[in-house]
Design an enzyme around this catalytic site. Structure first.
Site, PDB file in Angstrom:
ATOM      1  N   ASP A 103     -35.608 -22.169   4.460  1.00 59.14           N
ATOM      2  CA  ASP A 103     -34.429 -21.330   4.535  1.00 59.14           C
ATOM      3  C   ASP A 103     -34.856 -20.056   5.251  1.00 59.14           C
ATOM      4  O   ASP A 103     -35.730 -19.335   4.762  1.00 59.14           O
ATOM      5  CB  ASP A 103     -33.976 -21.011   3.094  1.00 59.14           C
ATOM      6  CG  ASP A 103     -32.495 -20.756   2.991  1.00 59.14           C
ATOM      7  OD1 ASP A 103     -31.968 -20.062   3.855  1.00 59.14           O
ATOM      8  OD2 ASP A 103     -31.879 -21.245   2.015  1.00 59.14           O
ATOM      9  N   ASP A 215     -29.625 -18.665   7.129  1.00 58.11           N
ATOM     10  CA  ASP A 215     -28.688 -17.973   6.250  1.00 58.11           C
ATOM     11  C   ASP A 215     -27.783 -17.037   7.065  1.00 58.11           C
ATOM     12  O   ASP A 215     -28.247 -16.370   7.996  1.00 58.11           O
ATOM     13  CB  ASP A 215     -29.534 -17.138   5.272  1.00 58.11           C
ATOM     14  CG  ASP A 215     -28.746 -16.548   4.129  1.00 58.11           C
ATOM     15  OD1 ASP A 215     -28.179 -17.322   3.346  1.00 58.11           O
ATOM     16  OD2 ASP A 215     -28.714 -15.305   4.006  1.00 58.11           O
ATOM     17  N   GLU A 277     -25.824 -21.624   8.557  1.00 61.80           N
ATOM     18  CA  GLU A 277     -24.848 -21.435   7.475  1.00 61.80           C
ATOM     19  C   GLU A 277     -23.636 -20.704   8.042  1.00 61.80           C
ATOM     20  O   GLU A 277     -23.721 -19.530   8.416  1.00 61.80           O
ATOM     21  CB  GLU A 277     -25.442 -20.624   6.324  1.00 61.80           C
ATOM     22  CG  GLU A 277     -24.497 -20.618   5.131  1.00 61.80           C
ATOM     23  CD  GLU A 277     -24.578 -19.380   4.247  1.00 61.80           C
ATOM     24  OE1 GLU A 277     -24.089 -19.450   3.114  1.00 61.80           O
ATOM     25  OE2 GLU A 277     -25.096 -18.341   4.701  1.00 61.80           O
ATOM     26  N   HIS A 339     -25.975 -23.930  -3.854  1.00 60.71           N
ATOM     27  CA  HIS A 339     -26.275 -22.965  -4.912  1.00 60.71           C
ATOM     28  C   HIS A 339     -25.291 -21.810  -4.958  1.00 60.71           C
ATOM     29  O   HIS A 339     -25.452 -20.903  -5.777  1.00 60.71           O
ATOM     30  CB  HIS A 339     -27.700 -22.452  -4.707  1.00 60.71           C
ATOM     31  CG  HIS A 339     -27.832 -21.708  -3.406  1.00 60.71           C
ATOM     32  ND1 HIS A 339     -27.686 -22.330  -2.178  1.00 60.71           N
ATOM     33  CD2 HIS A 339     -28.041 -20.398  -3.127  1.00 60.71           C
ATOM     34  CE1 HIS A 339     -27.810 -21.438  -1.216  1.00 60.71           C
ATOM     35  NE2 HIS A 339     -28.026 -20.252  -1.763  1.00 60.71           N
ATOM     36  N   ASP A 340     -24.324 -21.782  -4.052  1.00 56.18           N
ATOM     37  CA  ASP A 340     -23.331 -20.693  -4.030  1.00 56.18           C
ATOM     38  C   ASP A 340     -21.953 -21.145  -4.494  1.00 56.18           C
ATOM     39  O   ASP A 340     -21.029 -20.327  -4.539  1.00 56.18           O
ATOM     40  CB  ASP A 340     -23.164 -20.144  -2.600  1.00 56.18           C
ATOM     41  CG  ASP A 340     -24.419 -19.482  -2.070  1.00 56.18           C
ATOM     42  OD1 ASP A 340     -25.195 -18.939  -2.876  1.00 56.18           O
ATOM     43  OD2 ASP A 340     -24.619 -19.508  -0.840  1.00 56.18           O
TER      44      ASP A 340
HETATM   45  C1  NOJ Z   1     -25.981 -17.119   1.578  1.00 60.41           C
HETATM   46  C2  NOJ Z   1     -26.908 -17.643   0.536  1.00 60.41           C
HETATM   47  O1  NOJ Z   1     -26.697 -19.025   0.382  1.00 60.41           O
HETATM   48  C3  NOJ Z   1     -26.617 -16.846  -0.712  1.00 60.41           C
HETATM   49  O2  NOJ Z   1     -27.223 -17.406  -1.857  1.00 60.41           O
HETATM   50  C4  NOJ Z   1     -27.054 -15.424  -0.476  1.00 60.41           C
HETATM   51  O3  NOJ Z   1     -26.713 -14.638  -1.585  1.00 60.41           O
HETATM   52  C5  NOJ Z   1     -26.392 -14.849   0.764  1.00 60.41           C
HETATM   53  N1  NOJ Z   1     -26.345 -15.768   1.861  1.00 60.41           N
HETATM   54  C6  NOJ Z   1     -27.130 -13.622   1.211  1.00 60.41           C
HETATM   55  O4  NOJ Z   1     -28.376 -13.979   1.736  1.00 60.41           O
END
Ligand code: NOJ
Length: 551
Positions: A103, A215, A277, A339-340
Site C-alpha cells: 500500500d 492510497d 484508490e 477496511h474502510d
Molecule cells: C484511504 C485508506 O483506505 C484509509 O484507511 C485512510 O484512512 C485514508 N485513505 C487516508 O490515508
C-alpha cells in the site's frame, strides 16, 4: 478454449486484501504482524487459492490512522516485525506462486516523518514547500469570519472532521491535512516530492514487490491557487465533509501526469501492477484513471458495488454503466469491501452475502476480496470506550456512521480464546465478534455447506474457467416480468465455454422464464445444495439463491 497465457496475472487472478493489524498475531501483543501473515500463507494459497495479496500499510508510523500516516516509506514498523520478516514474507509468498502488493500512501505523510519535521522547523527550510504552508486569512478579507478572528487559508474540510488546516505556532502558519491533523499533505506540484516518492517505490520494486495499491491517488494534486470549494447543493446535512464539492482538492487534471510517472516506473520492472484508490467518482471520471493511452493505473479501483444499496436495480445499473464506460483495452475490476467500508455480509445481509460473492467472482475483471468476508464475517459493534478510528473519535455523534473499526476486527481462525488470532491471554486491539465460536475458519472447513467451502469452490471454478477469467459479459433479459424485477442473469463466454450466472435478489422463489433451449448443468449453487442437469426453460431460483450454470 481461449488461451489464458496471453493474459497477465493481475487480469486473471484474485487479489486478497490483508488488513495486517487484524489478520494474525504471532507475538501475542494483540496486534497482527508479518510473522503472523507468513503463518497463514498456506491458508491463502492452499485453502482459498488466492493469486495476489495486497497488504495495508506496514511501514513505521505513529498509527494515528493505523498505518496510513507513514513516517518512513522504506521501513517496517517494529510492531509488524523487521525488514528480515518482510523479506521472508516476500520470499514465501513468491515460493507459493502468489504476488505481494504494498500500500503506497503518497498524498500525505505522518507529522513525524523527517520530511515534515524539517518542513515545519522554519519558514526557510529547504523542505518547507514539500507541504502546504499558508498564512491565515485576516478576518475582513475572508468574508467568512463572524467574530473578527483570523481564519484558515481556505474553507477546505478534513475528511476526518473539522477544517483541513492546522495552525502551527512555531512558524506562525497553517498546514494542510486532508485527513487527520497528524497527516500533512505533500505538495506534488513540487518535483522534489515526486522524485522522493518515486524513489520510495523503487526501493520496494527493487526488492521484488509486485506492485502497489496507491492510497488517495486522485488527491495528489491540489488547486494551484487553493481556492475555496463550493457548497454541495445535494448535501443531506449529515457528514460535514460532504457539505462541500471537492473540486479544488481532488480529481484535478494535473494529477494524471503524476500517475503516468508512477506507471512508467512500475512498467520499467517486469509484470508489476499499479492499482489506484479512486473514491466516489462517477464512472466517466473513474475510467480516466486508466490513462488516455492506458498509461496510468492498470486497475483504478472500482468501488461501484460499495456505494449502493444492495438492490437488484442499483447493482445491475452500476454494472451496466461501468461496462459501458470502460475505454477499449481497459481491464475491469470489482471490489465488494475493504477496511474502510461496512462488510458485505452486513450491507447485503447474511442471506444475500453468498450471492454477492458469486457476483464479485463471476463479473468480468479482477476481483479484490477483503479478509474475513470469506467467512461471512459481519461488522462488529464497538462499545464507545473502545472506539479507535479517527473519524469516529473526532466526531463521536457520527461514530456509528463513519467509524471503520467495525469492519477491522480480528480474523476468526478457530474457536479457541481470541479466535486463534492472538494468544489466549492477550488483549486483541479491537474486540472479537461475539459469534467467533461459530463463525471461524476451522469450523467452516469441517462444514461441507459453509460459506468458506462455498467460497473455495467458487474460487476453484473461477480459476479453471476461461469464460469466468477472461470471457465476455452479456446480461440477459428475462421472460417473466417478476423475474426481471428480482433476478440478475448474465452470460460469460470464452470460445466454446458458455456459463450463466443467475442471482436472485428477492426472498421469494423466482421462475426465470429463460428463453434458452435445452439443458444446462448447475456447477455451483450458493447453498451448495443444488447441482446437475436442469431444463433451462423451466429453471427457478430459490430465495436469495445464486447458481452458476454451464450451458
Ligand atoms: C484511504 C485508506 O483506505 C484509509 O484507511 C485512510 O484512512 C485514508 N485513505 C487516508 O490515508
Amino acid at each position: 478454449m481461449s488461451d489464458n497465457s496471453k493474459y497477465l496475472w493481475w487480469q486473471t487472478g484474485v487479489v486478497y486484501q490483508i488488513y495486517p493489524r487484524s489478520f494474525m498475531d504471532a507475538n501475542g501483543d494483540g496486534i497482527g504482524d508479518l510473522p503472523g501473515v507468513i503463518q497463514r500463507l498456506d491458508y491463502l494459497k492452499e485453502i482459498l487459492g488466492v493469486d495476489a495479496i495486497w497488504i495495508s500499510p506496514i511501514y513505521p508510523s505513529p498509527m494515528k490512522d493505523f498505518g496510513y500516516d507513514v513516517s518512513d516509506y522504506c521501513g517496517i514498523h517494529p510492531m509488524f516485525g523487521s525488514m528480515a520478516n518482510f523479506d521472508r514474507l516476500l520470499e514465501e509468498t513468491h515460493k507459493r506462486g502468489m504476488k505481494l502488493l504494498l500500500d503506497l500512501v503518497p498524498n500525505h505523510t505522518s507529522d513525524e516523518h523527517p520530511w515534515f519535521l524539517e518542513s515545519r522547523s522554519s519558514r526557510n527550510n529547504p523542505k518547507r514547500d514539500w507541504y502546504f504552508w499558508r498564512d491565515p486569512l485576516p478576518s475582513p478579507a475572508n468574508g467568512r469570519g463572524a467574530g473578527g478572528e483570523d481564519l484558515p487559508p481556505n474553507n477546505w474540510l478534513s475528511c476526518f472532521g473539522g477544517p483541513a488546516w492546522e495552525w502551527d505556532e512555531r512558524t506562525g502558519q497553517y498546514y494542510l491535512h486532508t485527513f487527520a491533523k497528524e497527516q500533512p499533505d505533500l505538495d506534488f506540484r513540487n518535483p522534489e516530492v515526486v522524485e522522493a516518492m518515486l524513489d520510495s517505490m523503487r526501493f520496494w520494486l527493487d526488492k521484488g514487490v509486485d506492485g502497489f495499491r496507491v492510497d488517495v491517488i486522485t488527491g495528489m494534486i491540489k488547486d494551484a491557487l487553493l481556492r475555496d470549494e463550493p457548497a454541495n447543493p445535494a448535501w443531506d446535512g449529515v457528514e460535514p465533509f460532504a457539505s462541500l464539492q471537492h473540486i479544488h482538492s481532488s480529481n484535478l487534471p494535473e494529477v494524471h501526469e503524476i500517475i503516468r510517472r508512477m506507471r512508467a516506473l512500475v512498467d520499467s520492472y517486469p509484470q508489476r501492477v499499479l492499482i489506484g484508490e479512486i473514491f466516489a467518482l462517477p464512472n466517466a471520471e473513474l475510467v480516466k484513471y486508466y490513462g488516455a493511452n492506458l498509461d496510468e493505473c492498470h486497475l483504478p479501483f472500482n468501488f461501484g458495488l460499495i456505494w449502493i444499496p444492495w438492490t437488484l436495480e442499483a447493482v445491475r445499473g452500476k454494472i451496466e454503466d461501468y461496462e459501458a464506460a470502460l475505454p477499449p483495452g481497459a481491464w475491469p475490476n470489482w471490489v465488494l469491501g475493504n477496511h474502510d467500508q461496512p462488510r458485505i455480509a452486513t450491507r447485503a445481509g447474511r442471506d444475500r452475502a453468498r450471492a454477492a460473492a458469486m457476483l464479485l467472482l463471476t463479473l468480468r475483471g479482477t476481483p479484490t476480496w477483503y479478509n474475513g468476508d470469506e467467512l461471512g464475517m459481519e461488522n462488529v459493534t464497538i462499545p464507545p470506550e473502545l472506539v479507535q478510528d479517527p473519524p469516529a473519535v473526532n466526531q463521536p455523534e457520527l461514530a456509528e456512521l463513519l467509524g471503520r473499526d467495525p469492519e477491522r476486527t480480528p480474523m476468526q481462525w478457530d474457536d479457541s480464546p481470541n479466535a486463534g488470532f492472538t494468544s489466549a491471554g492477550a488483549r486483541p486491539w479491537l474486540p472479537l465478534a461475539a459469534d467467533y465460536k461459530q463463525v471461524n475458519v476451522a469450523r467452516q472447513l469441517e462444514d461441507p455447506r459453509s460459506f468458506l467451502n462455498f467460497f473455495r469452490q467458487l474460487m476453484a471454478l473461477r480459476k479453471s474457467s476461461p469464460a469466468l477469467t477472461v470471457g465476455s459479459y452479456r446480461s440477459l433479459e428475462l421472460g417473466s416480468p417478476e423475474a426481471q424485477a428480482n433476478c440478475f442473469v448474465y452470460e460469460r463466454q470464452a470460445e466454446d465455454q458458455r456459463l450463466l450466472v443467475a442471482l436472485n435478489f428477492s426472498g421469494r422463489e423466482q421462475a426465470l422464464g429463460l428463453s434458452l433451449p435445452g439443458n444446462g448443468t448447475i456447477l455451483l449453487s450458493t447453498g451448495l445444495d443444488r447441482e446437475g442437469e436442469i431444463d433451462l426453460s423451466k429453471f427457478s431460483l430459490a430465495p436469495n439463491q445464486g447458481c452458476l450454470i454451464l450451458l
